[in-house]
Design a protein around this motif. Structure first.
Motif, PDB file in Angstrom:
ATOM      1  N   PRO A   5       0.093 -13.840  13.884  1.00  0.00           N
ATOM      2  CA  PRO A   5      -0.630 -12.484  13.962  1.00  0.00           C
ATOM      3  C   PRO A   5       0.269 -10.696  14.311  1.00  0.00           C
ATOM      4  N   GLY A   6       1.420 -11.826  14.011  1.00  0.00           N
ATOM      5  CA  GLY A   6       2.208  -9.764  13.621  1.00  0.00           C
ATOM      6  C   GLY A   6       3.154 -10.141  12.060  1.00  0.00           C
ATOM      7  N   ASP A   7       1.770  -9.948  11.177  1.00  0.00           N
ATOM      8  CA  ASP A   7       2.646 -10.431   9.782  1.00  0.00           C
ATOM      9  C   ASP A   7       1.718  -9.254   9.842  1.00  0.00           C
ATOM     10  N   THR A   8       3.072  -8.623   8.431  1.00  0.00           N
ATOM     11  CA  THR A   8       3.050  -7.414   8.705  1.00  0.00           C
ATOM     12  C   THR A   8       3.103  -7.395   6.761  1.00  0.00           C
ATOM     13  N   GLY A   9       2.429  -8.441   6.176  1.00  0.00           N
ATOM     14  CA  GLY A   9       3.260  -8.616   5.357  1.00  0.00           C
ATOM     15  C   GLY A   9       1.531  -7.531   4.429  1.00  0.00           C
ATOM     16  N   ASN A  10       1.159  -6.911   4.538  1.00  0.00           N
ATOM     17  CA  ASN A  10      -0.176  -6.338   3.486  1.00  0.00           C
ATOM     18  C   ASN A  10       0.424  -4.566   3.654  1.00  0.00           C
ATOM     19  N   PHE A  11       1.759  -4.231   4.400  1.00  0.00           N
ATOM     20  CA  PHE A  11       2.562  -2.813   4.508  1.00  0.00           C
ATOM     21  C   PHE A  11       2.718  -2.765   4.069  1.00  0.00           C
ATOM     22  N   ASP A  12       3.447  -1.518   3.285  1.00  0.00           N
ATOM     23  CA  ASP A  12       5.205  -1.380   2.230  1.00  0.00           C
ATOM     24  C   ASP A  12       5.709  -1.307   3.233  1.00  0.00           C
ATOM     25  N   GLU A  13       7.196  -1.681   2.999  1.00  0.00           N
ATOM     26  CA  GLU A  13       8.418  -1.454   3.423  1.00  0.00           C
ATOM     27  C   GLU A  13       8.643  -0.236   3.939  1.00  0.00           C
ATOM     28  N   TYR A  14       9.327   0.535   5.235  1.00  0.00           N
ATOM     29  CA  TYR A  14       9.431   1.703   4.918  1.00  0.00           C
ATOM     30  C   TYR A  14      10.949   1.477   5.745  1.00  0.00           C
ATOM     31  N   GLU A  15      11.894   2.978   6.165  1.00  0.00           N
ATOM     32  CA  GLU A  15      13.254   3.007   5.802  1.00  0.00           C
ATOM     33  C   GLU A  15      12.976   3.386   7.429  1.00  0.00           C
ATOM     34  N   GLU A  16      13.905   2.162   8.569  1.00  0.00           N
ATOM     35  CA  GLU A  16      13.404   2.651   9.735  1.00  0.00           C
ATOM     36  C   GLU A  16      14.492   4.230  10.168  1.00  0.00           C
ATOM     37  N   ASP A  17      13.824   4.889  11.037  1.00  0.00           N
ATOM     38  CA  ASP A  17      14.392   6.521  11.929  1.00  0.00           C
ATOM     39  C   ASP A  17      14.517   6.111  13.123  1.00  0.00           C
ATOM     40  N   ASN A  18      15.051   5.348  13.842  1.00  0.00           N
ATOM     41  CA  ASN A  18      15.826   5.558  15.039  1.00  0.00           C
ATOM     42  C   ASN A  18      15.768   6.642  16.095  1.00  0.00           C
ATOM     43  N   GLY A  19      16.234   7.846  15.610  1.00  0.00           N
ATOM     44  CA  GLY A  19      16.407   9.359  15.905  1.00  0.00           C
ATOM     45  C   GLY A  19      14.997   9.931  16.503  1.00  0.00           C
ATOM     46  N   MET A  20      14.179   9.351  15.645  1.00  0.00           N
ATOM     47  CA  MET A  20      12.819  10.237  16.305  1.00  0.00           C
ATOM     48  C   MET A  20      12.631  11.244  16.202  1.00  0.00           C
ATOM     49  N   GLY A  21      13.141  11.760  15.294  1.00  0.00           N
ATOM     50  CA  GLY A  21      13.049  13.170  14.569  1.00  0.00           C
ATOM     51  C   GLY A  21      14.201  14.320  15.689  1.00  0.00           C
TER      52      GLY A  21
ATOM     53  N   SER B 124       0.729  -1.384   0.009  1.00  0.00           N
ATOM     54  CA  SER B 124       0.270  -0.466   0.109  1.00  0.00           C
ATOM     55  C   SER B 124       0.848   0.975  -0.076  1.00  0.00           C
ATOM     56  N   SER B 125       0.932   1.589  -1.360  1.00  0.00           N
ATOM     57  CA  SER B 125       1.573   2.999  -1.162  1.00  0.00           C
ATOM     58  C   SER B 125       0.743   4.344  -1.131  1.00  0.00           C
ATOM     59  N   HIS B 126       1.390   4.503   0.779  1.00  0.00           N
ATOM     60  CA  HIS B 126       0.485   5.932   1.306  1.00  0.00           C
ATOM     61  C   HIS B 126       0.594   7.022   0.448  1.00  0.00           C
ATOM     62  N   VAL B 127      -0.675   7.199   0.415  1.00  0.00           N
ATOM     63  CA  VAL B 127      -0.661   8.708   0.088  1.00  0.00           C
ATOM     64  C   VAL B 127      -1.501   9.596   0.259  1.00  0.00           C
ATOM     65  N   HIS B 128      -0.874  10.680   1.050  1.00  0.00           N
ATOM     66  CA  HIS B 128      -1.745  12.045   1.898  1.00  0.00           C
ATOM     67  C   HIS B 128      -2.162  13.245   0.830  1.00  0.00           C
ATOM     68  N   ALA B 129      -3.298  13.230   1.286  1.00  0.00           N
ATOM     69  CA  ALA B 129      -4.116  14.687   1.019  1.00  0.00           C
ATOM     70  C   ALA B 129      -2.478  15.569   0.302  1.00  0.00           C
TER      71      ALA B 129
END
Ligand SMILES: Nc1ncnc2c1ncn2[C@@H]1O[C@H](COP(=O)(O)OP(=O)(O)OP(=O)(O)O)[C@@H](O)[C@H]1O
Length: 400
Positions: free
Chosen positions: A370-386, A7-12
């Protein structure tokens, strides 16, 4: 072979077709077969004698069992009920990012003790303040803590640290309805009716709590492990006092009164349901344009065209939901949501069965654990949290 949706997330406001439509859990609705992971029939139309397994039973007896009891029971059936009175971040292992929004990210997290999975929404405080989303974030928390319904994502607890706000939510593993819709281009009449009916129940409930959702669109609708609708992203939801004047939502789904500064209330949600039904059946929203201004013009001009194949009862409902005069719009009159539920298109819907999750959904998400994430896109992780925020920004969330 069923492949999970990417699912490519699309934003308004820039809605577009996801670039990667790798999967095809089911093929085009135009007379082709569904995969084994779905239970919807192929090429179904209103007069199809073999109604698919997701169809509804006709019920004239309105059972007097209270909707709220049913909703609570159904909700418990669907959700993993937390075993703690109080959540803390320490009890969660953060696993992987499953979604990115404008202001933060959503991660899959696992309870270290009982292994239950949760969705953890992480919002960087500085970014929230810089983008003037403080009120929206507070409102999302307040509204979601109040709402308990089988078709609405559940928020269990909120936490914060020096940099971020955290929302510990029910994990909805089926992914976004948007991905399924774009992959199959359109939904069949009975599929669209199933989702519209579950959403109508959710809207009825939300409005009964004095809340208006204001952001109904396929990207904000997720599918539970069993394929039931879960409305997510309550960032624009608002508790109603009287009319509210801020413009929120995606251009395609905005009601005319939202554009003309006449104020708007729960009527905007019924309008958006009309747009959604149209989009589910046609594959595109009814009012289109190359940019936001053109879309606004199309909404105000209100040129509503239906393909000839559009089911007649559905067309009648969509026209009544897309009524410009909100005093005449279905859902906004004296009988409220009841008028929508009694519309001919929903004739076969047994509302009580639907609320009690006794109607089999047309798409059953493919999930291997139960923890299957196959229905989501993959994202780069950002451990710094901004970026880090200052005391002034932190104070805005003193009550969080
Ligand atoms: N409870 C959940 N379970 C599983 N995935 C979720 C959940 N909540 C959100 N997501 C995923 O994370 C994405 C981003 O979440 P959400 O829309 O709430 O963030 P946001 O910052 O409010 O986004 P937006 O920019 O669209 O307003 C969603 O599109 C969805 O794919």
């Amino acid at each position: 072979m069923p492949i999970s949706p990417s699912s490519s997330h699309v934003h308004a406001p820039n809605r577009s077709i996801p670039m990667v439509l790798l999967f095809c859990r089911f093929e085009s609705t135009e007379g082709t077969a569904m995969s084994s992971s779905t239970s919807a029939c192929s090429g179904e139309e209103e007069d199809c004698s073999n109604e698919c397994s997701a169809s509804f039973t006709f019920d004239t007896n309105n059972n007097n069992r209270r909707d709220e009891e049913l909703a609570e029971e159904a909700h418990l059936k669907l959700s993993i009920t937390p075993t703690y009175d109080k959540f803390s971040l320490e009890q969660l292992t953060r696993l992987v990012t499953i979604g990115k929004g404008t202001f933060g990210r959503v991660e899959l997290a696992r309870d270290k003790i009982n292994g239950a999975h949760y969705a953890l929404k992480v919002l960087n405080i500085k970014r929230v303040v810089d983008t003037r989303q403080v009120d929206h974030v507070h409102s999302e928390k307040k509204v979601l803590l109040k709402l308990k319904h089988p078709f609405i994502v559940r928020l269990y607890a909120c936490e914060k640290d020096n940099k971020c706000l955290y929302m510990i939510m029910e994990y909805v593993p089926g992914g976004e309805m948007f991905s399924y819709l774009r992959a199959s281009r359109t939904f069949t009449n009975s599929m669209a009716r199933f989702y519209a009916a579950e959403i109508a129940l959710a809207l009825e409930y939300i409005h009964s709590q004095g809340i208006v959702y204001r952001d109904l669109k396929p990207e904000n609708l997720m599918l539970s492990k069993d394929g039931h609708v879960k409305m997510a992203d309550f960032g624009f939801a608002k508790e109603l006092r009287d009319r509210t004047y801020t413009i929120c939502g995606t251009p395609d789904y905005l009601a005319p009164e939202s554009l003309s500064s006449k104020g708007h209330n729960k009527g905007v949600d019924w309008w958006a349901l009309g747009i959604l039904i149209y989009e589910m059946m046609v594959g595109k929203p009814p009012f289109r344009g190359k940019n936001t201004a053109e879309i606004y013009d199309a909404i105000l001009e209100h040129k509503l065209k239906f393909p000839r194949s559009f089911n007649l009862a559905a067309k009648d409902l969509v026209k009544k939901l897309l009524e410009v005069d909100r005093t005449q719009r279905l859902g906004c009159m004296k009988n409220g949501a009841q008028d929508v539920k009694e519309h001919k298109w929903f004739e076969k819907v047994n509302w009580e069965d639907l609320l009690a999750l006794r109607v089999e959904p047309p798409i059953i998400p493919t999930l291997y654990h139960p923890g299957d994430t196959g229905n989501f896109d993959e994202y780069e992780e950002d451990n710094g949290m901004g970026p880090v925020c200052g005391q002034r920004e932190r104070d805005l969330f003193a009550e969080w």
